[in-house]
Motif scaffolding. Structure first.
Motif, PDB file in Angstrom:
ATOM      1  N   MET A   1      29.889 -14.539 -18.161  1.00  0.00           N
ATOM      2  CA  MET A   1      28.782 -15.234 -17.545  1.00  0.00           C
ATOM      3  C   MET A   1      29.176 -15.772 -16.172  1.00  0.00           C
ATOM      4  O   MET A   1      28.402 -15.711 -15.231  1.00  0.00           O
ATOM      5  N   ALA A   2      30.403 -16.267 -16.079  1.00  0.00           N
ATOM      6  CA  ALA A   2      30.847 -16.875 -14.827  1.00  0.00           C
ATOM      7  C   ALA A   2      30.857 -15.881 -13.667  1.00  0.00           C
ATOM      8  O   ALA A   2      30.784 -16.287 -12.511  1.00  0.00           O
ATOM      9  N   ASN A   3      30.916 -14.586 -13.951  1.00  0.00           N
ATOM     10  CA  ASN A   3      30.946 -13.575 -12.891  1.00  0.00           C
ATOM     11  C   ASN A   3      29.573 -13.013 -12.539  1.00  0.00           C
ATOM     12  O   ASN A   3      29.438 -12.325 -11.532  1.00  0.00           O
ATOM     13  N   HIS A   4      28.571 -13.285 -13.331  1.00  0.00           N
ATOM     14  CA  HIS A   4      27.234 -12.714 -13.104  1.00  0.00           C
ATOM     15  C   HIS A   4      26.652 -13.055 -11.734  1.00  0.00           C
ATOM     16  O   HIS A   4      25.968 -12.239 -11.132  1.00  0.00           O
ATOM     17  N   GLU A   5      26.897 -14.264 -11.274  1.00  0.00           N
ATOM     18  CA  GLU A   5      26.278 -14.699 -10.023  1.00  0.00           C
ATOM     19  C   GLU A   5      26.592 -13.749  -8.871  1.00  0.00           C
ATOM     20  O   GLU A   5      25.731 -13.472  -8.032  1.00  0.00           O
ATOM     21  N   ARG A   6      27.807 -13.208  -8.844  1.00  0.00           N
ATOM     22  CA  ARG A   6      28.214 -12.334  -7.733  1.00  0.00           C
ATOM     23  C   ARG A   6      27.346 -11.093  -7.599  1.00  0.00           C
ATOM     24  O   ARG A   6      27.179 -10.587  -6.504  1.00  0.00           O
ATOM     25  N   PHE A   7      26.811 -10.588  -8.698  1.00  0.00           N
ATOM     26  CA  PHE A   7      26.014  -9.362  -8.586  1.00  0.00           C
ATOM     27  C   PHE A   7      24.528  -9.552  -8.893  1.00  0.00           C
ATOM     28  O   PHE A   7      23.754  -8.600  -8.841  1.00  0.00           O
ATOM     29  N   TYR A  11      18.339 -12.312  -6.807  1.00  0.00           N
ATOM     30  CA  TYR A  11      17.122 -12.851  -7.411  1.00  0.00           C
ATOM     31  C   TYR A  11      17.380 -13.969  -8.416  1.00  0.00           C
ATOM     32  O   TYR A  11      16.438 -14.653  -8.821  1.00  0.00           O
ATOM     33  N   LEU A  12      18.621 -14.199  -8.797  1.00  0.00           N
ATOM     34  CA  LEU A  12      18.973 -15.326  -9.667  1.00  0.00           C
ATOM     35  C   LEU A  12      19.842 -16.286  -8.868  1.00  0.00           C
ATOM     36  O   LEU A  12      20.950 -15.931  -8.464  1.00  0.00           O
ATOM     37  N   THR A  13      19.331 -17.493  -8.636  1.00  0.00           N
ATOM     38  CA  THR A  13      20.035 -18.457  -7.792  1.00  0.00           C
ATOM     39  C   THR A  13      20.217 -19.776  -8.539  1.00  0.00           C
ATOM     40  O   THR A  13      19.752 -19.921  -9.666  1.00  0.00           O
ATOM     41  N   ASN A  14      20.857 -20.715  -7.879  1.00  0.00           N
ATOM     42  CA  ASN A  14      21.021 -22.065  -8.414  1.00  0.00           C
ATOM     43  C   ASN A  14      21.683 -22.033  -9.798  1.00  0.00           C
ATOM     44  O   ASN A  14      21.190 -22.629 -10.750  1.00  0.00           O
ATOM     45  N   TRP A  15      22.808 -21.337  -9.890  1.00  0.00           N
ATOM     46  CA  TRP A  15      23.514 -21.156 -11.158  1.00  0.00           C
ATOM     47  C   TRP A  15      24.126 -22.465 -11.648  1.00  0.00           C
ATOM     48  O   TRP A  15      24.818 -23.152 -10.903  1.00  0.00           O
ATOM     49  N   ARG A  16      23.870 -22.808 -12.916  1.00  0.00           N
ATOM     50  CA  ARG A  16      24.469 -23.959 -13.585  1.00  0.00           C
ATOM     51  C   ARG A  16      25.043 -23.449 -14.899  1.00  0.00           C
ATOM     52  O   ARG A  16      24.293 -23.155 -15.824  1.00  0.00           O
ATOM     53  N   CYS A  17      26.363 -23.291 -14.935  1.00  0.00           N
ATOM     54  CA  CYS A  17      27.029 -22.718 -16.111  1.00  0.00           C
ATOM     55  C   CYS A  17      27.544 -23.809 -17.032  1.00  0.00           C
ATOM     56  O   CYS A  17      27.990 -24.861 -16.576  1.00  0.00           O
ATOM     57  N   THR A  18      27.478 -23.525 -18.341  1.00  0.00           N
ATOM     58  CA  THR A  18      28.039 -24.423 -19.350  1.00  0.00           C
ATOM     59  C   THR A  18      28.771 -23.569 -20.380  1.00  0.00           C
ATOM     60  O   THR A  18      28.595 -22.358 -20.439  1.00  0.00           O
ATOM     61  N   GLY A  19      29.557 -24.223 -21.200  1.00  0.00           N
ATOM     62  CA  GLY A  19      30.291 -23.501 -22.233  1.00  0.00           C
ATOM     63  C   GLY A  19      31.452 -22.733 -21.637  1.00  0.00           C
ATOM     64  O   GLY A  19      31.834 -22.934 -20.489  1.00  0.00           O
ATOM     65  N   PRO A  20      32.022 -21.824 -22.430  1.00  0.00           N
ATOM     66  CA  PRO A  20      33.159 -21.039 -21.932  1.00  0.00           C
ATOM     67  C   PRO A  20      32.727 -20.114 -20.791  1.00  0.00           C
ATOM     68  O   PRO A  20      31.539 -19.801 -20.643  1.00  0.00           O
ATOM     69  N   ALA A  21      33.681 -19.657 -19.993  1.00  0.00           N
ATOM     70  CA  ALA A  21      33.381 -18.777 -18.852  1.00  0.00           C
ATOM     71  C   ALA A  21      32.883 -17.409 -19.301  1.00  0.00           C
ATOM     72  O   ALA A  21      32.153 -16.737 -18.564  1.00  0.00           O
ATOM     73  N   SER A  22      33.270 -16.989 -20.502  1.00  0.00           N
ATOM     74  CA  SER A  22      32.835 -15.681 -20.994  1.00  0.00           C
ATOM     75  C   SER A  22      32.752 -15.720 -22.517  1.00  0.00           C
ATOM     76  O   SER A  22      33.237 -16.647 -23.158  1.00  0.00           O
ATOM     77  N   GLY A  23      32.128 -14.710 -23.062  1.00  0.00           N
ATOM     78  CA  GLY A  23      32.031 -14.585 -24.510  1.00  0.00           C
ATOM     79  C   GLY A  23      30.896 -15.387 -25.116  1.00  0.00           C
ATOM     80  O   GLY A  23      30.107 -16.014 -24.409  1.00  0.00           O
ATOM     81  N   ILE A  24      30.825 -15.328 -26.439  1.00  0.00           N
ATOM     82  CA  ILE A  24      29.766 -16.010 -27.174  1.00  0.00           C
ATOM     83  C   ILE A  24      29.812 -17.498 -26.845  1.00  0.00           C
ATOM     84  O   ILE A  24      30.871 -18.107 -26.834  1.00  0.00           O
ATOM     85  N   GLY A  25      28.641 -18.049 -26.550  1.00  0.00           N
ATOM     86  CA  GLY A  25      28.537 -19.465 -26.219  1.00  0.00           C
ATOM     87  C   GLY A  25      28.515 -19.755 -24.740  1.00  0.00           C
ATOM     88  O   GLY A  25      28.173 -20.860 -24.329  1.00  0.00           O
ATOM     89  N   SER A  26      28.883 -18.754 -23.906  1.00  0.00           N
ATOM     90  CA  SER A  26      28.768 -19.012 -22.473  1.00  0.00           C
ATOM     91  C   SER A  26      27.290 -19.029 -22.120  1.00  0.00           C
ATOM     92  O   SER A  26      26.484 -18.304 -22.696  1.00  0.00           O
TER      93      SER A  26
END
Length: 131
Positions: A1-7, A11-26
């Motif tokens: 999930m943490a890498n999605h913003e780059r690509f 059209y998806l902006t203002n990213w606010r991530c929670t949970g682990p950087a990747s995998g279930i629960g991100s």
């Protein structure tokens, strides 16, 4: 999930991530801008089978719009991999359903760009790891 913003940041902006950087629960909450409208979308990774598959649940419009995005990674016999993305609606507001051909075409266009940008990101990553 943490890498999605780059690509997906076209059209998806203002990213606010929670949970682990990747995998279930991100999880990320983003602002989606498509077809002249903006809406917040929560994206949760609900299934992951590394390195073959990632399944995301998307919720917006106060729960009236729900979707499921699946990334599938297939190794190629010549090396590398084919990455595909499938998005399906689980639930959609009436307006989305009435405008389904337009909504689908708009999303298809945005996701084609996503996949091209992801391919570029992956190619850069491979070339830097091989150096």
């Amino acid at each position: 999930m943490a890498n999605h913003e780059r690509f997906t940041d076209h059209y998806l902006t203002n990213w606010r991530c929670t949970g682990p950087a990747s995998g279930i629960g991100s999880c990320a909450t983003v602002t989606a801008a498509l077809g002249g409208t903006k809406t917040d979308v929560t994206i949760d990774v609900v299934e992951a089978e590394a390195p073959w598959r990632i399944v995301e649940r998307n919720v917006s419009a106060a729960g009236r719009r729900q979707g499921r995005g699946t990334y599938t990674i297939e190794p190629l016999p010549t090396g590398g991999a084919r990455v595909s993305f499938t998005y399906t609606w689980v639930r959609a507001p009436l307006a989305d359903r009435l405008l389904a051909p337009v909504v689908r075409a708009t999303m298809r266009h945005a996701n084609r760009i996503v996949m091209r940008r992801l391919a570029t990101e992956l190619a850069c990553h491979v070339s830097t790891t091989e150096s």
